[in-house]
Design a protein around this motif. Structure first.
Motif, PDB file in Angstrom:
ATOM      1  N   ASN A  21       0.803  -1.216   0.000  1.00 15.21           N
ATOM      2  CA  ASN A  21       0.000   0.000   0.000  1.00 15.21           C
ATOM      3  C   ASN A  21       0.838   1.269   0.000  1.00 15.21           C
ATOM      4  O   ASN A  21       0.300   2.367   0.122  1.00 15.21           O
ATOM      5  N   GLY A  22       2.151   1.119  -0.137  1.00 15.22           N
ATOM      6  CA  GLY A  22       3.014   2.287  -0.269  1.00 15.22           C
ATOM      7  C   GLY A  22       2.986   3.200   0.937  1.00 15.22           C
ATOM      8  O   GLY A  22       2.791   4.399   0.804  1.00 15.22           O
ATOM      9  N   VAL A  23       3.173   2.644   2.131  1.00 17.56           N
ATOM     10  CA  VAL A  23       3.142   3.460   3.345  1.00 17.56           C
ATOM     11  C   VAL A  23       4.572   3.568   3.886  1.00 17.56           C
ATOM     12  O   VAL A  23       5.259   2.563   4.055  1.00 17.56           O
ATOM     13  N   THR A  24       4.982   4.790   4.173  1.00 18.31           N
ATOM     14  CA  THR A  24       6.346   5.015   4.658  1.00 18.31           C
ATOM     15  C   THR A  24       6.385   4.988   6.173  1.00 18.31           C
ATOM     16  O   THR A  24       5.352   5.081   6.846  1.00 18.31           O
ATOM     17  N   LYS A  25       7.610   4.883   6.695  1.00 18.70           N
ATOM     18  CA  LYS A  25       7.793   4.975   8.140  1.00 18.70           C
ATOM     19  C   LYS A  25       7.242   6.319   8.629  1.00 18.70           C
ATOM     20  O   LYS A  25       6.579   6.393   9.661  1.00 18.70           O
ATOM     21  N   GLY A  26       7.490   7.381   7.839  1.00 23.66           N
ATOM     22  CA  GLY A  26       7.020   8.714   8.224  1.00 23.66           C
ATOM     23  C   GLY A  26       5.502   8.762   8.379  1.00 23.66           C
ATOM     24  O   GLY A  26       4.981   9.359   9.315  1.00 23.66           O
ATOM     25  N   ALA A  27       4.786   8.102   7.469  1.00 21.03           N
ATOM     26  CA  ALA A  27       3.322   8.115   7.538  1.00 21.03           C
ATOM     27  C   ALA A  27       2.843   7.382   8.781  1.00 21.03           C
ATOM     28  O   ALA A  27       1.866   7.792   9.430  1.00 21.03           O
TER      29      ALA A  27
ATOM     30  N   PHE B 122       7.902   2.031  18.577  1.00 20.23           N
ATOM     31  CA  PHE B 122       8.988   3.004  18.625  1.00 20.23           C
ATOM     32  C   PHE B 122       8.420   4.423  18.701  1.00 20.23           C
ATOM     33  O   PHE B 122       8.837   5.243  19.519  1.00 20.23           O
ATOM     34  N   ALA B 123       7.418   4.700  17.844  1.00 21.68           N
ATOM     35  CA  ALA B 123       6.868   6.058  17.774  1.00 21.68           C
ATOM     36  C   ALA B 123       6.101   6.417  19.044  1.00 21.68           C
ATOM     37  O   ALA B 123       6.004   7.579  19.405  1.00 21.68           O
ATOM     38  N   CYS B 124       5.550   5.405  19.722  1.00 23.72           N
ATOM     39  CA  CYS B 124       4.824   5.666  20.968  1.00 23.72           C
ATOM     40  C   CYS B 124       5.789   5.872  22.126  1.00 23.72           C
ATOM     41  O   CYS B 124       5.350   6.139  23.243  1.00 23.72           O
ATOM     42  N   GLY B 125       7.069   5.667  21.865  1.00 22.55           N
ATOM     43  CA  GLY B 125       8.032   5.750  22.951  1.00 22.55           C
ATOM     44  C   GLY B 125       7.754   4.694  24.002  1.00 22.55           C
ATOM     45  O   GLY B 125       7.947   4.901  25.193  1.00 22.55           O
ATOM     46  N   GLY B 126       7.281   3.534  23.548  1.00 21.89           N
ATOM     47  CA  GLY B 126       7.026   2.435  24.485  1.00 21.89           C
ATOM     48  C   GLY B 126       5.638   2.484  25.095  1.00 21.89           C
ATOM     49  O   GLY B 126       5.190   1.529  25.705  1.00 21.89           O
TER      50      GLY B 126
ATOM     51  N   GLY C 171       0.307  -8.471   4.167  1.00 22.87           N
ATOM     52  CA  GLY C 171       0.448  -8.679   5.607  1.00 22.87           C
ATOM     53  C   GLY C 171       1.857  -9.000   6.077  1.00 22.87           C
ATOM     54  O   GLY C 171       2.101  -9.118   7.262  1.00 22.87           O
ATOM     55  N   SER C 172       2.803  -9.111   5.143  1.00 24.50           N
ATOM     56  CA  SER C 172       4.132  -9.559   5.562  1.00 24.50           C
ATOM     57  C   SER C 172       4.895  -8.508   6.361  1.00 24.50           C
ATOM     58  O   SER C 172       5.872  -8.822   7.012  1.00 24.50           O
ATOM     59  N   CYS C 173       4.466  -7.245   6.318  1.00 20.49           N
ATOM     60  CA  CYS C 173       5.191  -6.200   7.042  1.00 20.49           C
ATOM     61  C   CYS C 173       4.572  -5.899   8.413  1.00 20.49           C
ATOM     62  O   CYS C 173       4.996  -4.964   9.085  1.00 20.49           O
ATOM     63  N   LYS C 174       3.566  -6.682   8.819  1.00 21.76           N
ATOM     64  CA  LYS C 174       2.842  -6.345  10.056  1.00 21.76           C
ATOM     65  C   LYS C 174       3.754  -6.228  11.278  1.00 21.76           C
ATOM     66  O   LYS C 174       3.579  -5.337  12.092  1.00 21.76           O
ATOM     67  N   SER C 175       4.742  -7.127  11.384  1.00 21.59           N
ATOM     68  CA  SER C 175       5.566  -7.061  12.588  1.00 21.59           C
ATOM     69  C   SER C 175       6.447  -5.817  12.560  1.00 21.59           C
ATOM     70  O   SER C 175       6.684  -5.194  13.591  1.00 21.59           O
ATOM     71  N   LEU C 176       6.888  -5.427  11.369  1.00 24.44           N
ATOM     72  CA  LEU C 176       7.689  -4.206  11.256  1.00 24.44           C
ATOM     73  C   LEU C 176       6.831  -2.981  11.586  1.00 24.44           C
ATOM     74  O   LEU C 176       7.278  -2.067  12.296  1.00 24.44           O
ATOM     75  N   VAL C 177       5.588  -2.972  11.106  1.00 29.33           N
ATOM     76  CA  VAL C 177       4.675  -1.860  11.416  1.00 29.33           C
ATOM     77  C   VAL C 177       4.489  -1.769  12.929  1.00 29.33           C
ATOM     78  O   VAL C 177       4.558  -0.683  13.523  1.00 29.33           O
TER      79      VAL C 177
ATOM     80  N   MET D 169      -2.787   0.596  11.532  1.00 25.08           N
ATOM     81  CA  MET D 169      -2.932  -0.138  10.275  1.00 25.08           C
ATOM     82  C   MET D 169      -4.211   0.273   9.563  1.00 25.08           C
ATOM     83  O   MET D 169      -4.234   0.433   8.347  1.00 25.08           O
ATOM     84  N   GLU D 170      -5.296   0.454  10.331  1.00 26.54           N
ATOM     85  CA  GLU D 170      -6.536   0.897   9.701  1.00 26.54           C
ATOM     86  C   GLU D 170      -6.406   2.322   9.184  1.00 26.54           C
ATOM     87  O   GLU D 170      -6.931   2.662   8.135  1.00 26.54           O
ATOM     88  N   GLY D 171      -5.686   3.149   9.934  1.00 28.52           N
ATOM     89  CA  GLY D 171      -5.540   4.555   9.563  1.00 28.52           C
ATOM     90  C   GLY D 171      -4.651   4.776   8.355  1.00 28.52           C
ATOM     91  O   GLY D 171      -4.883   5.688   7.562  1.00 28.52           O
ATOM     92  N   THR D 172      -3.594   3.964   8.224  1.00 31.93           N
ATOM     93  CA  THR D 172      -2.639   4.191   7.125  1.00 31.93           C
ATOM     94  C   THR D 172      -2.746   3.120   6.046  1.00 31.93           C
ATOM     95  O   THR D 172      -2.181   3.278   4.970  1.00 31.93           O
ATOM     96  N   ARG D 173      -3.403   2.013   6.340  1.00 37.50           N
ATOM     97  CA  ARG D 173      -3.509   0.822   5.497  1.00 37.50           C
ATOM     98  C   ARG D 173      -2.194   0.053   5.418  1.00 37.50           C
ATOM     99  O   ARG D 173      -2.071  -0.897   4.656  1.00 37.50           O
ATOM    100  N   ALA D 174      -1.216   0.445   6.211  1.00 31.35           N
ATOM    101  CA  ALA D 174       0.017  -0.347   6.261  1.00 31.35           C
ATOM    102  C   ALA D 174      -0.313  -1.729   6.804  1.00 31.35           C
ATOM    103  O   ALA D 174      -1.099  -1.870   7.726  1.00 31.35           O
ATOM    104  N   GLY D 175       0.237  -2.751   6.185  1.00 32.54           N
ATOM    105  CA  GLY D 175       0.030  -4.108   6.689  1.00 32.54           C
ATOM    106  C   GLY D 175      -1.257  -4.750   6.220  1.00 32.54           C
ATOM    107  O   GLY D 175      -1.511  -5.913   6.530  1.00 32.54           O
ATOM    108  N   LEU D 176      -2.087  -4.016   5.470  1.00 32.47           N
ATOM    109  CA  LEU D 176      -3.378  -4.582   5.081  1.00 32.47           C
ATOM    110  C   LEU D 176      -3.366  -5.197   3.677  1.00 32.47           C
ATOM    111  O   LEU D 176      -4.395  -5.614   3.173  1.00 32.47           O
ATOM    112  N   GLY D 177      -2.197  -5.244   3.045  1.00 26.08           N
ATOM    113  CA  GLY D 177      -2.100  -5.940   1.758  1.00 26.08           C
ATOM    114  C   GLY D 177      -1.776  -7.397   2.017  1.00 26.08           C
ATOM    115  O   GLY D 177      -2.597  -8.132   2.546  1.00 26.08           O
TER     116      GLY D 177
END
Lengths: 114, 813
Positions: B430-436, B474-478, B462-468, B452-460
């Motif tokens: 779905n062409g989602v960057t780390k920045g998005a 990381f972005a939540c600071g834990g 599904g192989s990137c789900k663990s990275l997402v 994932m629902e907000g950006t659609r990352a991982g919804l194709g």
């Protein structure tokens, strides 16, 4: 005989326990009739358009039926497939003095009603 | 005033372009109308091979369901072919007679399968010959699968490229023998060099897929259906179906008819506009940019962004400069990624290569001036994400070339996520960057599911789900927020299992309808019903108020529903032990009711398949045998070997134990199926170590108890719970574990997942050592369920509910 919408009495309401569905044979077609626990009645085509699953055997609730074969979900009032394009045929259906009455298009007049 | 935007084409390119336009405030600028040739919303065409091989359902691949169009005020002409564009009067004519005026037009007609000119593709009457297919749409997929199932013979795939190989593997799952026919001298010659092509060929052959190279198909044989194909060299291959996967052909007819400049596809400028008419934009496989026509999804995403930036005025300077092309093959059992050039073209090009043909591994990188310009990875793609990124961005490569091919002391994952540049693409579907992803977290979404629902990352795929998930963390600071609904016992009631049990017990709720009335405001979620029924039967045993409508049809009519709506009947046969008289009775019943198939089950029982619902109670009465419970989320069967009675190796009486187990646990509701086995010696002929619960006799009269084994979709050796002295203790600890599982597992969680989630040490402490002091209560609870048992078959034919077994009710006037 010209085809037109016609009321057909399907039988007493207690043929369908609340929360379940049954398939009815109209001769020319088969329809699934559902009797929800809240007392509403719905009627749709009998077979799921996906792989012909018997919809009357599905789980129902909140105006939704789940096909027993592959869990496709349909809105009972509109026939619309959840998340997809296809739509079940639906039929108006009601209860009059404990008998189920459905409005069916193109059904020949029942012979035994005379 | 809003302008009219018409989009011809509702595939991945058209819908994506519209999404990008809406994301730039397009709803305030345009009245949007779309034409879609197919009778669906927009689905992920990349995943069609998963639908063909059955690993994903049709419903799972939709990107934009019909409601999405409604919610975004888009008028969708679904299933309507756009016939022509009248550029002078600025309108589009649909095949259904509709006329849509436009101010701006987007052509996203995509492409269709290229059907090579071969004799015998059509019948004399002009119809397509039955058995010939293309592989492009959801409907194609469905038709191929249906035909394959019907013929179960041999299929020829014409085309040994990406699509052909995916189709081949998908078709195999429908039980046909598959041959791939390729014109070139090696497979995937667009992406692979000769050596990699040869390795891929042996990998495919190892999976029982035939590969014929250098074969030019000239004719499809068969009078009224496909019977074979003939090649240019005169040889013939007999087959029952042919799938054309020999490339794609852009759909450019509508553009050329209205006078737009067309070469291989519709020629566009850097803003994705037709070079002929600046009010007409073109995107996707039907667009030709600087001589390139792209048939992959990543370039299409880039084009859609530029188009949207420009058409909305969001960034009038936006400009597309072409895409670098990288591919991954999605074929079960084959790992392959390829990017850029295949062979070195300049003298300074450096090759780094590793070959291990016997293991099907091949890695080759082409490096120019310290940057990656081409690469092939076959058999091991662990470095693919990094290499594809380096290729796409043209970043300098490390001096240690070996580290490009293998992980040699790679930096830890956390550092990688942190160091990852913001514009690095994480989700390639779905062409989602780390920045998005980070932006979405900053905007307030703090759980992986919400992001994932907000950006659609991982919804194709599904192989990137663990990275997402890692990036969200990381972005939540834990401070990751858990999505509460993943912890609900059933989706329709917002309570975890312990809270739900508490509420049910405190309020004395004994029926599913009472639970909905009290805990969900009367709203009955049908998908939640079976889970609640199972739980109530666990909690209340004999006091549970049965409501058949809350049960899945199998548990309502005590038989397993089959694909044609008939049912299967499995009579009880404890321990798999039967007698001549019982067999005779089963045979008589099978004849009397004309049962279409009599088969042995995997659990050592006899299965009567294809029984009409109306016949069920009569069959049961005639059999006079209780239910074998082969249909429910419940204890199923206990397999056994012959044990000590006859086997010369047996050290424990596994048969009598299996019979006791069956009579104890029959019909007990559990969160998912519970399959058991007993083995009379460690040779384990009855496979007790891969059952939910298994008992294996060992020397000295003892039994080992294994739990959490599996040998279905998931294979796992069970964990040893304990070793006990006698059969009574096998029953005691099996029962106690079963009750602990019943009370603590999520609905539809098999024991293998449950045991891993809780941990064998904790389960052993509770079940064997009674560390929480609940053993006596667990024992009493399961005893109550065992005592509440009644044979559902006998109950059904002695006191049938009205119309319960009527598959079709006549209309009584």
């Amino acid at each position: 005989m010209r085809e037109k919408e016609q009321e057909v009495a399907l039988g007493p309401l207690d043929l369908i326990p609340p929360g379940e569905g049954r398939t009815f044979d109209l001769g020319t077609e088969r329809i699934a009739v559902f009797h929800t626990r809240s007392g509403e009645l719905f009627a749709t085509q009998a077979d799921c358009p996906h792989r012909n699953g018997p919809l009357a055997d599905g789980l129902i609730g909140d105006r939704t039926v789940i096909c027993p074969l592959h869990a496709w979900k349909f809105d009972l009032s509109t026939g619309q497939l959840n998340g997809g394009e296809c739509r079940l045929r639906t039929y108006p259906v009601r209860v009059t003095s404990d008998r189920i009455i459905a409005l069916i298009a193109g059904v020949p007049e029942p012979v035994s009603s005379m | 005033m809003k302008k009219n935007l018409v989009v011809i084409g509702n595939g991945m390119a058209g819908a994506r372009a519209v999404e990008e336009i809406l994301a730039r405030g397009g709803d305030d600028l345009f009245n949007i109308t779309m034409f879609g040739d197919e009778p669906y919303g927009n689905y992920n065409r990349i995943l069609l091979s998963n639908v063909l091989n059955g690993s994903q359902g049709e419903g799972e691949i939709f990107l934009n369901p019909i409601e999405w169009y409604r919610d975004n005020n888009i008028t969708l002409h679904v299933g309507v072919y756009a016939e022509s564009v009248l550029r002078k009067s600025r309108c589009v004519l649909g095949a259904d007679g509709s006329i849509e005026p436009y101010d701006k037009l987007i052509i996203a007609t995509g492409s269709r399968s290229h059907v090579p000119s071969i004799d015998g593709v059509t019948m004399p009457d002009g119809q397509d010959k039955p058995g010939i297919f293309v592989f492009r749409t959801l409907d194609d997929c469905r038709e191929i699968a249906e035909y394959a199932k019907g013929c179960r013979g041999r299929a020829a795939i014409i085309g040994g490229g990406l699509l052909g190989l995916e189709a081949a593997r998908g078709l195999q799952s429908h039980g046909v023998q598959v041959d791939v026919i390729h014109r070139s001298q090696h497979l995937m010659n667009q992406q692979l060099d000769e050596q990699a092509g040869a390795i891929l060929k042996s990998t495919m052959e190892g999976m029982n897929i035939g590969v014929l190279l250098g074969k030019n198909t000239t004719a499809v044989l068969g009078e009224d259906r496909v019977t074979g194909i003939r090649f240019a060299d005169g040889s013939i291959l007999a087959c029952d179906m042919v799938v054309m996967a020999a490339g794609i052909k852009p759909n450019i007819e509508i553009a050329s008819r209205c006078g737009l400049q067309v070469q291989r596809a519709i020629v566009v400028d850097n803003q994705m506009r037709s070079v002929t008419d600046s009010d007409i934009y073109v995107v996707g496989e039907c667009a030709q940019h600087r001589g390139h026509v792209y048939g992959l999804v990543a370039p299409l995403w880039e084009q859609a962004k530029v188009l949207a930036d420009h058409i909305t005025g969001h960034n009038p300077g936006a400009s597309y400069h072409g895409s670098k092309v990288a591919t991954k093959l999605k074929v079960m059992g084959v790992e392959m990624a390829a990017m850029g050039i295949i062979e070195p073209v300049e003298e300074r090009d450096e090759i780094v290569q590793f070959t291990e043909p016997k293991k099907g591994r091949y890695k080759k990188l082409i490096i120019r001036d310290g940057r990656l310009v081409g690469g092939i990875l076959l058999g091991d793609i662990s470095k693919a994400a990094y290499l594809m990124q380096a290729f796409d961005r043209g970043t300098p490569l490390p001096e240690e070339r070996l580290s490009l091919l293998f992980d040699i002391g790679a930096p830890s994952k956390k550092v990688t996520v942190e160091e990852m540049p913001a514009d690095m693409q994480v989700c390639n579907c779905n062409g989602v960057t780390k920045g998005a992803i980070v932006g979405c977290v900053k905007a307030g979404k703090r759980s992986p599911k919400a992001v994932m629902e907000g950006t659609r990352a991982g919804l194709g795929c599904g192989s990137c789900k663990s990275l997402v998930t890692d990036i969200v963390e990381f972005a939540c600071g834990g401070e990751l927020e858990e999505d509460p609904s993943v912890h609900y016992y059933v989706p329709g009631i917002p309570l975890t299992k312990p809270d739900l049990i508490k509420a049910i017990c405190e309020r004395g709720l004994k029926s599913v309808s009472a639970v909905f009335q009290t805990l969900a405001g009367g709203k009955e979620d049908p998908a939640s019903k079976p889970g609640l029924a199972s739980l109530l039967s666990t909690l209340w045993a004999g006091e549970y108020v049965k409501e058949p409508d809350a049960r899945f049809i199998n548990e309502r009519v005590h038989a397993n529903i089959q694909r044609d709506g008939t049912f299967s009947v499995v009579p009880q046969m404890a321990g798999g032990v039967t007698s001549p008289a019982e067999l005779r009775r089963i045979a008589d019943v099978a004849e009397k009711y004309q049962v279409p198939m009599v088969k042995l089950t995997g659990g050592q029982r006899i299965d009567l398949l294809g029984v009409k619902k109306d016949d069920l109670p009569h069959i049961w009465r005639d059999l006079g045998i209780p239910s074998g419970h082969a249909y429910g989320k419940s204890y199923r069967t206990c397999k056994s070997c012959v044990g000590t009675d006859f086997c010369r190796f047996g050290v424990g009486d596994s048969t009598s134990l299996a019979i006791r187990i069956e009579h104890t646990f029959k019909g007990i509701d559990t969160p998912h199926k519970v399959k058991m086995a007993t083995a009379g010696c460690p040779r384990n002929c009855s496979e007790a170590m891969v059952k939910d619960i298994g008992a294996v006799a060992v020397e000295g009269g003892k039994w080992e108890i294994y739990i959490g084994g599996a040998a279905g979709a998931h294979v796992r050796k069970g964990d040893l719970l304990c070793v006990v002295e006698n059969q009574d203790d096998v029953l005691k600890f099996s029962a106690r574990f079963m009750q602990y599982y019943r009370e603590n597992a999520k609905y539809l969680e098999r024991t293998y997942g449950f045991v891993e989630r809780i941990g064998i040490d904790k389960i052993r402490a509770i079940v064997v050592e009674d560390s929480e002091g609940i053993a006596a209560r667990l024992d009493a609870a399961i005893r109550a369920s065992i005592e509440a048992y009644e044979d559902p078959w006998e109950a059904a034919y002695t006191e049938p509910r009205p119309t319960e077994f009527s598959s079709l009710l006549p209309v009584l006037q």
